[in-house]
Design an enzyme around this catalytic site. Structure first.
Site, mmCIF file in Angstrom:
data_model
loop_
_atom_site.group_PDB
_atom_site.id
_atom_site.type_symbol
_atom_site.label_atom_id
_atom_site.label_comp_id
_atom_site.label_asym_id
_atom_site.label_seq_id
_atom_site.Cartn_x
_atom_site.Cartn_y
_atom_site.Cartn_z
ATOM 1 C CG ASN A 21 -1.900 -1.150 1.208
ATOM 2 O OD1 ASN A 21 -2.183 -1.724 0.157
ATOM 3 N ND2 ASN A 21 -2.432 -1.505 2.369
ATOM 4 C CG ASN B 55 0.127 -3.114 -3.431
ATOM 5 O OD1 ASN B 55 0.480 -4.288 -3.471
ATOM 6 N ND2 ASN B 55 -0.562 -2.614 -2.416
ATOM 7 C CD GLU B 56 -3.461 -5.613 -1.535
ATOM 8 O OE1 GLU B 56 -3.932 -4.770 -0.750
ATOM 9 O OE2 GLU B 56 -3.133 -6.760 -1.173
ATOM 10 C CD GLU C 265 1.111 -7.629 -0.588
ATOM 11 O OE1 GLU C 265 0.356 -7.711 0.412
ATOM 12 O OE2 GLU C 265 1.286 -6.590 -1.227
#
Ligand code: AHR
Length: 503
Positions: free
Chosen positions: A73, A173-174, A293
């Site tokens: 994050n 990311n995400e 992850e």
């Protein structure tokens, strides 16, 4: 009385070549992963770069061929330019992903230098939250271009004459998560990932890209997200990411141990989506998976709510792992091996202090957590090709996952070295499990050792004061006779049965 479990070890049950990058890890600017973890200039063990040598020793023992950085994050709010150049000129910033203060005393150059010492390769993520293709393009130029341009010459001026040559890049990311800084819809992200990959590849055509898949299989947009993103970016990316964190929130060990089945289904579904998009586009390229992850994460969640904001390197996400967690990590490793044909990159999240196999004390010592051992075994011994063992196991019934095999297992075969390794978890917490393998096609092999990891208290854990409570033992009874490999797997145990070719 539990019936024996059976399996077959046969060269024709090959799943695929194991990419060494399956045993990667992850360092994020989060909590004490960097500051107080891998980097602490004031620590007695630190070298002139501020890299803790005691931690480096354990990282080398863990054997991680790649490390993803700087987030997570964190990357979605990160200005990479803050982390280069003279340290006294680097800005302190409010860091909004984890509500901390980022000092920027450690940045891209320090990370690459640390990777060289750790015998590992960096994978870098670019900020597609608050920034985009422009900043990413400059970062590749800074890292990978030899010289003669603004950014490459700046790297040289900062003391790094040779290019960093970063081969694999994560496009954000995400981005599917509403918690993500600069969260996007699949359409928005798919377009941005595609355009970013194009300009970055313009700078360095040798690089590869990981597009963001879903942050978990529970996301409401899964698997539509992958479909849409790949519809936009298929031509320009090489991998799609998956993330999974498991926990025993229900305080139900057998249910917790079954959760790796969730990871297995997640992988199969993402493979199906990748292949569907490929077929739709009449494409030639196979999109592979980057499970960048994965881990157990739940112990620290409640405590983290109490941590005051705007501290430098607060103790966030410091899960203290138990024997039970080591078994789940073992099951997750076996799951990755079972998909070694398509999962080419995987990162245990994370490496030091933050949901990590290695813990440190600021200004003090460091030690291995329980999950260190299955990972180190798999990374050290699990090389070559992965073999499906065609397991026939007694089962137990789980309210969510249905019939769950007590035996979770896969094997690896390194033809050149003449090594075979069976990795196995006995999920049964009440009884040992007899396993019998038909190994007739490998009858010219012998048992080298049978390592077990187990503890009578599944809640046993390590602390700085008692760092050796859970320790692998070479005490297993595996034996190979007349083409049958027999072993007793202790209750709730991780097992590594190593075979070598007779000379
Ligand atoms: O690894 C911890 C966090 O988990 C990462 O920053 C994020 O990508 C995920 O949600």
């Amino acid at each position: 009385m539990v019936m024996p479990a059976q399996f077959t070890l046969h060269p024709e049950l090959e799943i695929g070549e194991i990419d060494p990058r399956l045993y990667g890890s992850f360092i994020e600017h989060l909590g004490r992963a960097v500051y107080g973890g891998i980097y602490e200039p004031s620590n007695p063990s630190a070298d002139e770069n501020g890299f803790r040598q005691d931690v480096l020793k354990l990282v080398k023992e863990l054997n991680v061929p790649i490390v993803r950085y700087p987030g997570g994050n964190f990357v979605s709010g990160y200005d990479w330019e803050d982390g280069i150049g003279p340290k006294h000129q680097r800005p302190r910033r409010l860091e909004l992903a984890w509500n901390s203060v980022e000092t920027n005393q450690f940045g891209t150059d320090e990370f690459v230098a640390w990777c060289r010492q750790a015998n590992t390769q960096p994978i870098l993520a670019v900020n597609l939250g608050l920034r985009g293709a422009g900043a990413a393009r400059h970062l590749v130029e800074y890292c990978n271009h030899s010289n003669g341009t603004y950014w490459s010459d700046l790297r040289i001026a900062n003391g790094f004459r040779d290019p960093h040559n970063i081969r694999v890049w994560c496009l954000g990311n995400e981005m599917d998560g509403e918690w993500q800084i600069g969260h996007k819809t699949a359409e928005e992200y798919g377009r941005l990932a595609c355009e970013t990959a194009k300009v970055m590849k313009g700078v360095d055509p040798r690089i590869e890209f990981v597009a963001c898949g879903s942050s978990s299989s529970k996301m409401p947009t899964f698997p539509e997200w992958e479909m849409t993103v790949l519809d936009h970016a298929y031509e320009h990316v090489d991998y799609i990411s998956l993330h999974t964190y498991l926990g025993n929130e229900e305080n139900d060990t057998l249910h917790f141990l079954a959760k790796s089945l969730e990871m297995d289904r997640f992988i199969s579904t993402v493979v199906a989506v990748c292949d569907l998009v490929c077929a739709k586009k009449h494409g030639k390229k196979t999109i592979n998976l980057s499970f960048d992850e994965w881990n157990v994460w739940f112990h620290s969640r409640a405590g983290d709510e109490e941590i005051a904001p705007w501290q430098i390197a607060p103790p966030l996400l410091e899960d203290i792992y138990t024997m039970e967690d080591a078994l789940v990590v073992g099951c997750m490793l076996i799951t990755l091996l079972k998909h070694a044909d398509r999962v080419k990159i995987a990162c245990l999240a994370q490496l030091v202090n933050v949901i990590a196999p290695i813990m440190t004390i600021n200004a003090g010592t460091c030690w291995r957590q329980s999950i260190f051992f299955p990972f180190a075994h798999a990374s050290r011994f699990g090389r070559g090709v992965a073999l499906n063992l065609n397991v026939r196991s007694p089962m137990y019934d789980d309210r969510k996952y249905g019939q769950v095999p007590y035996l979770e297992a896969a094997a690896t075969w390194d033809r050149e070295q003449g090594n075979i390794v069976v990795f196995a978890v006995n999920r049964n917490t009440d009884a040992a499990l007899v396993v019998e393998g038909d190994v007739r096609t490998f009858s010219d092999y012998r048992v080298v050792e049978h390592i077990t990891l187990t503890h009578p208290d599944l809640r046993a854990r390590h602390t700085a004061e008692s760092p050796n409570v859970i320790a692998p033992q070479r005490n297993g009874d595996a034996r190979l006779e007349a083409g049958v490999l027999r072993a007793l797997l202790p209750e709730a145990s991780w097992n590594v049965i190593r075979l070598a070719k007779l000379h």
